[in-house]
Design a protein around this motif. Structure first.
Motif, PDB file in Angstrom:
ATOM      1  N   UNK A 149       8.427  -3.224   0.068  1.00  0.00           N
ATOM      2  CA  UNK A 149       8.040  -1.897  -0.602  1.00  0.00           C
ATOM      3  C   UNK A 149       6.859  -1.588   0.262  1.00  0.00           C
ATOM      4  N   UNK A 150       6.804  -0.269   0.288  1.00  0.00           N
ATOM      5  CA  UNK A 150       5.536   0.234   1.047  1.00  0.00           C
ATOM      6  C   UNK A 150       5.031   1.496   0.051  1.00  0.00           C
ATOM      7  N   UNK A 151       3.663   1.464   0.302  1.00  0.00           N
ATOM      8  CA  UNK A 151       3.021   2.266  -0.773  1.00  0.00           C
ATOM      9  C   UNK A 151       1.683   2.966  -0.026  1.00  0.00           C
ATOM     10  N   UNK A 152       1.151   4.125  -0.604  1.00  0.00           N
ATOM     11  CA  UNK A 152      -0.050   4.498  -0.098  1.00  0.00           C
ATOM     12  C   UNK A 152      -1.182   3.696  -0.647  1.00  0.00           C
ATOM     13  N   UNK A 153      -0.991   3.205  -1.782  1.00  0.00           N
ATOM     14  CA  UNK A 153      -1.863   2.445  -2.417  1.00  0.00           C
ATOM     15  C   UNK A 153      -3.061   3.371  -3.123  1.00  0.00           C
ATOM     16  N   UNK A 154      -2.498   4.264  -4.176  1.00  0.00           N
ATOM     17  CA  UNK A 154      -3.582   5.232  -4.676  1.00  0.00           C
ATOM     18  C   UNK A 154      -4.755   4.633  -5.256  1.00  0.00           C
ATOM     19  N   UNK A 155      -5.912   5.119  -4.927  1.00  0.00           N
ATOM     20  CA  UNK A 155      -7.065   4.482  -5.765  1.00  0.00           C
ATOM     21  C   UNK A 155      -7.822   3.358  -4.824  1.00  0.00           C
ATOM     22  N   UNK A 156      -7.102   2.938  -3.916  1.00  0.00           N
ATOM     23  CA  UNK A 156      -7.897   1.926  -3.044  1.00  0.00           C
ATOM     24  C   UNK A 156      -8.901   2.570  -2.425  1.00  0.00           C
ATOM     25  N   UNK A 157     -10.086   1.661  -1.764  1.00  0.00           N
ATOM     26  CA  UNK A 157     -11.253   2.068  -1.331  1.00  0.00           C
ATOM     27  C   UNK A 157     -11.357   1.819   0.107  1.00  0.00           C
ATOM     28  N   UNK A 158     -10.185   1.387   0.893  1.00  0.00           N
ATOM     29  CA  UNK A 158     -10.088   1.282   2.360  1.00  0.00           C
ATOM     30  C   UNK A 158      -9.001   1.930   2.957  1.00  0.00           C
ATOM     31  N   UNK A 159      -8.974   2.171   4.151  1.00  0.00           N
ATOM     32  CA  UNK A 159      -7.912   3.032   4.719  1.00  0.00           C
ATOM     33  C   UNK A 159      -7.092   2.335   5.615  1.00  0.00           C
ATOM     34  N   UNK A 160      -7.521   1.230   5.766  1.00  0.00           N
ATOM     35  CA  UNK A 160      -6.730   0.379   6.961  1.00  0.00           C
ATOM     36  C   UNK A 160      -5.353  -0.247   6.227  1.00  0.00           C
ATOM     37  N   UNK A 161      -4.347  -0.297   7.102  1.00  0.00           N
ATOM     38  CA  UNK A 161      -3.049  -0.971   6.660  1.00  0.00           C
ATOM     39  C   UNK A 161      -3.319  -2.341   6.131  1.00  0.00           C
ATOM     40  N   UNK A 162      -2.561  -2.522   5.060  1.00  0.00           N
ATOM     41  CA  UNK A 162      -2.916  -4.013   4.276  1.00  0.00           C
ATOM     42  C   UNK A 162      -1.309  -4.592   3.803  1.00  0.00           C
ATOM     43  N   UNK A 163      -1.455  -5.987   3.983  1.00  0.00           N
ATOM     44  CA  UNK A 163      -0.338  -6.622   3.694  1.00  0.00           C
ATOM     45  C   UNK A 163      -0.957  -7.174   2.206  1.00  0.00           C
ATOM     46  N   UNK A 164      -0.260  -6.769   0.985  1.00  0.00           N
ATOM     47  CA  UNK A 164      -0.590  -7.414  -0.197  1.00  0.00           C
ATOM     48  C   UNK A 164      -0.496  -8.742  -0.404  1.00  0.00           C
ATOM     49  N   UNK A 165      -1.333  -9.401  -0.732  1.00  0.00           N
ATOM     50  CA  UNK A 165      -1.069 -11.106  -0.854  1.00  0.00           C
ATOM     51  C   UNK A 165      -2.224 -11.777  -2.024  1.00  0.00           C
ATOM     52  N   UNK A 166      -2.204 -13.010  -2.054  1.00  0.00           N
ATOM     53  CA  UNK A 166      -3.006 -13.551  -3.045  1.00  0.00           C
ATOM     54  C   UNK A 166      -4.369 -13.174  -3.220  1.00  0.00           C
ATOM     55  N   UNK A 167      -4.899 -13.000  -2.098  1.00  0.00           N
ATOM     56  CA  UNK A 167      -6.461 -12.407  -2.133  1.00  0.00           C
ATOM     57  C   UNK A 167      -6.603 -11.017  -2.141  1.00  0.00           C
ATOM     58  N   UNK A 168      -5.546 -10.084  -2.440  1.00  0.00           N
ATOM     59  CA  UNK A 168      -5.864  -8.804  -2.510  1.00  0.00           C
ATOM     60  C   UNK A 168      -6.191  -8.202  -3.784  1.00  0.00           C
ATOM     61  N   UNK A 169      -7.121  -7.183  -3.714  1.00  0.00           N
ATOM     62  CA  UNK A 169      -7.680  -6.770  -4.947  1.00  0.00           C
ATOM     63  C   UNK A 169      -7.356  -5.334  -4.964  1.00  0.00           C
ATOM     64  N   UNK A 170      -7.454  -4.766  -6.121  1.00  0.00           N
ATOM     65  CA  UNK A 170      -7.101  -3.234  -6.228  1.00  0.00           C
ATOM     66  C   UNK A 170      -7.905  -2.223  -5.532  1.00  0.00           C
ATOM     67  N   UNK A 171      -9.119  -2.806  -4.951  1.00  0.00           N
ATOM     68  CA  UNK A 171     -10.050  -1.909  -4.041  1.00  0.00           C
ATOM     69  C   UNK A 171      -9.489  -1.696  -2.715  1.00  0.00           C
TER      70      UNK A 171
END
Length: 332
Positions: free
Chosen positions: A86-108
């Motif tokens: 799944x790919x997403x822009x991640x609306x509402x997150x506070x960083x612009x870097x590409x990120x792989x969502x995982x156990x330590x990921x936060x909504x920010x």
């Protein structure tokens, strides 16, 4: 009345307030059409990938059931033997870097909806400002052979193979105006360019129907602890919703026999401990959406629960989806 509620009222019909915003809508829609023209005539590059890409989105702002449908589509593809990402822009997150969502990921870092999708499906989820970067990251690091672009209908820089448009069965396209006079992100005539139309509710001609219903409650502090919704029927409950249409969530709770004191917040609201402590006590039984729960878990009390929402498209849509995916895979 918060800003979300204000505009939801304005967008119901072509009232004087909506007409007052119309010049801005004309400017906005003109820019959108110029952008679309740029992609269609080759002025802007469209990137092609070797794997099939399914787009799930809508023409209006706010919730039409995209996240639960994405979760359904992921599980459907997994059951069919595919390895989706799944790919997403991640609306509402506070960083612009590409990120792989995982156990330590936060909504920010990941955004609230991608985090919900990852936790519910356990498939690779990547977020990026440019969705092509998210695909490249998944291709590089994960063994995916098909991709779902969540809320990607207006993202034209990637060539897609299957476009699914969700429609709110209650509000449809509102007053038919584009932002800010109405709820449309682009003209409703672009609905003709999608492959499948799915209504959260009862579909009309050439549309499919989908039912969304609440299933069980999961404790925010211990996700192995669950309760049936019926078990809350005789308790005093506070319900929290920071989504596009909080009343829909509250209505679904009421249909389960739950009488709740309801608190509405703007969509993608960034909750904090002090804010909720002002309206709740540590002993309150609290029910909230999954999207809100990922932002409240780190300061939750023992009686806070998130309620799962399941999407079930009608059988005809499920068959059409499977047929389209099979045809796309064969052609690739």
């Amino acid at each position: 009345m918060n800003l979300d509620d204000f505009f939801r009222q304005v967008w119901k019909d072509r009232n004087l307030t909506a007409l007052g915003f119309w010049p801005l809508s004309l400017l906005y829609s003109t820019i959108v059409e110029i952008r679309r023209f740029g992609y269609s005539c080759g002025l802007f590059a469209v990137e092609h990938f070797q794997f099939p890409i399914i787009v799930i989105g809508n023409l209006t702002v706010g919730g039409t059931g995209k996240t639960p449908l994405t979760i359904w589509a992921v599980e459907h593809l997994k059951n069919a033997g595919y390895s989706p990402g799944v790919i997403s822009r991640g609306y509402g997150r506070r960083i612009s870097e590409t990120h792989m969502v995982g156990e330590d990921s936060t909504p920010d870092v990941a955004g609230d909806e991608p985090l919900v999708i990852w936790r519910r499906t356990n498939v690779p989820v990547a977020v990026a400002r440019q969705r092509s970067d998210a695909i490249r990251l998944l291709i590089k690091e994960k063994d995916c052979n098909i991709f779902i672009s969540d809320d990607g209908l207006q993202h034209l820089s990637i060539e897609s193979d299957l476009k699914i448009m969700l429609i709110d069965g209650e509000e449809r396209f509102g007053n038919g105006f584009c932002l800010p006079a109405g709820p449309l992100r682009e003209s409703s005539r672009h609905a003709n360019g999608v492959d499948l139309k799915l209504v959260n509710g009862t579909g009309q001609k050439n549309e499919y129907s989908m039912e969304c219903k609440l299933t069980e409650a999961v404790n925010l502090l211990n996700n192995s602890k669950t309760r049936t919704l019926e078990s809350f029927a005789n308790e005093t409950v506070s319900a929290i919703a920071g989504i596009r249409n909080p009343k829909r969530f509250f209505k679904l709770l009421a249909e389960q026999g739950i009488q709740s004191k309801n608190y509405s917040f703007p969509d993608h609201h960034d909750f904090d401990r002090d804010e909720l402590s002002a309206i709740l006590t540590t002993d309150d039984v609290v029910l909230m959406t999954e999207k809100d729960a990922v932002k409240c878990a780190h300061f939750a009390s023992p009686n806070w629960w998130c309620v799962k929402l399941e999407a079930t498209p009608e059988a005809a849509f499920q068959n059409a989806f499977s047929d389209r995916v099979s045809a796309i895979v064969r052609s690739n």
